[in-house]
Design a protein around this motif. Structure first.
Motif, short mmCIF file in Angstrom:
data_model
loop_
_atom_site.label_atom_id
_atom_site.label_comp_id
_atom_site.label_asym_id
_atom_site.label_seq_id
_atom_site.Cartn_x
_atom_site.Cartn_y
_atom_site.Cartn_z
N GLN A 54 1.14 3.14 -1.59
CA GLN A 54 1.29 1.68 -1.61
C GLN A 54 0.28 1.01 -0.69
O GLN A 54 -0.38 0.04 -1.07
CB GLN A 54 2.71 1.29 -1.22
CG GLN A 54 3.76 1.62 -2.26
CD GLN A 54 5.14 1.12 -1.86
OE1 GLN A 54 5.48 1.08 -0.67
NE2 GLN A 54 5.93 0.74 -2.84
N ALA A 55 0.15 1.53 0.53
CA ALA A 55 -0.81 0.95 1.47
C ALA A 55 -2.24 1.11 0.95
O ALA A 55 -3.06 0.19 1.08
CB ALA A 55 -0.66 1.60 2.84
N LEU A 56 -2.53 2.26 0.37
CA LEU A 56 -3.86 2.50 -0.18
C LEU A 56 -4.16 1.51 -1.30
O LEU A 56 -5.26 0.94 -1.37
CB LEU A 56 -3.95 3.93 -0.71
CG LEU A 56 -5.26 4.33 -1.39
CD1 LEU A 56 -6.42 4.25 -0.40
CD2 LEU A 56 -5.15 5.73 -1.98
N TYR A 57 -3.19 1.28 -2.17
CA TYR A 57 -3.38 0.38 -3.30
C TYR A 57 -3.64 -1.05 -2.82
O TYR A 57 -4.57 -1.72 -3.29
CB TYR A 57 -2.15 0.42 -4.20
CG TYR A 57 -2.30 -0.31 -5.51
CD1 TYR A 57 -3.07 0.22 -6.54
CD2 TYR A 57 -1.67 -1.53 -5.72
CE1 TYR A 57 -3.21 -0.45 -7.74
CE2 TYR A 57 -1.79 -2.21 -6.92
CZ TYR A 57 -2.56 -1.66 -7.93
OH TYR A 57 -2.70 -2.33 -9.12
N VAL A 58 -2.84 -1.50 -1.87
CA VAL A 58 -3.01 -2.86 -1.33
C VAL A 58 -4.38 -2.99 -0.65
O VAL A 58 -5.10 -3.98 -0.86
CB VAL A 58 -1.89 -3.20 -0.34
CG1 VAL A 58 -2.18 -4.53 0.38
CG2 VAL A 58 -0.55 -3.28 -1.06
#
Length: 241
Positions: A54-58
């Protein structure tokens, strides 16, 4: 959630030009980076690591929103998008925007890590895995045929023609610019190998472009000889019979 962020990013990352047309350059780049980062994170080289998807995607989706905010605020002409490398100041703007504007959309810990990934993505010594993957995907998108769009935009912004683009390309080849960039930018062997394949694609594209611009693709072809006869309108290239 990914679909929601994708649709929101598509709106957040549009640059509004003075003529009212929305420029999709930043959005398209960030979208490609987000997708490539997901593939890199799923690769065998990263299998033993724990990565916050999730953090990577954001982080990937919004890592260049600093350009958008500056352009829409009028502090940067839209025609200058991506004509220079992204600065640390622009990364800080992007990181702050993620923290302040996605609150309630993602968990605070996810947003904090995403912001840190953006801030440290240009740091070769960073230990933040999400920052490393973001950097791999970001650099990969700038190698290959997609970069031709940026090269053309730069020439147009400077009032130059395609001949100048070819001259720039020839100088890059002479000094082995792309080989040096690939050697310097990538940590993962698989991504480096992909960058090398993309460079080959770019070279083929540039050779075709040179052939068209310099009109080297004009060949001498025999004029067709019409077949004569009642009602015949067929053309024939072969020898006389």
């Amino acid at each position: 959630m990914a679909d929601f962020l994708w649709q929101r990013g598509k709106q957040d990352l549009r640059v509004r030009r003075d003529d009212g047309v929305e420029d999709p350059l930043v959005w398209e780049h960030c979208g490609r980076v987000a997708r490539m980062a997901e593939k890199i994170a799923s690769g065998p080289e990263m299998a033993r690591y724990t990565i916050s998807r999730q953090a990577l995607y954001v982080a990937c989706l919004y890592h260049d929103i600093g350009w958008v905010l500056q352009a829409n605020a009028g502090t940067l002409p839209a025609k200058e998008l991506f004509l220079k490398p992204t600065t640390d100041h622009q990364r800080t703007i992007a990181a702050d925007w993620i923290t302040n504007n996605l609150d309630g959309v993602m968990a605070p810990g996810v947003l904090s890590l995403a912001a840190q990934a953006v801030r440290h993505s240009s740091d070769r010594s960073t230990k933040i895995l999400e920052a490393q993957i973001l950097a791999e995907a970001d650099n990969l998108d700038l190698i290959g045929p997609p970069t031709v769009c940026l090269m053309v935009r730069k020439q147009m912004a400077e009032g130059k023609a395609l001949e100048n683009l070819l001259s720039v390309w020839e100088r890059q080849e002479e000094y082995r610019y792309w080989e040096a960039r690939i050697k310097e930018c990538f940590r993962l062997p698989s991504v480096r190998a992909l960058a090398e394949r993309r460079l080959k694609d770019l070279r083929r594209f540039m050779e075709d472009l040179r052939s068209c611009v310099q009109m080297n693709n004009f060949g001498h072809r025999r004029r067709p000889r019409p077949l004569r006869g009642p009602g015949k309108s067929v053309f024939h290239y072969g020898p006389k019979k």
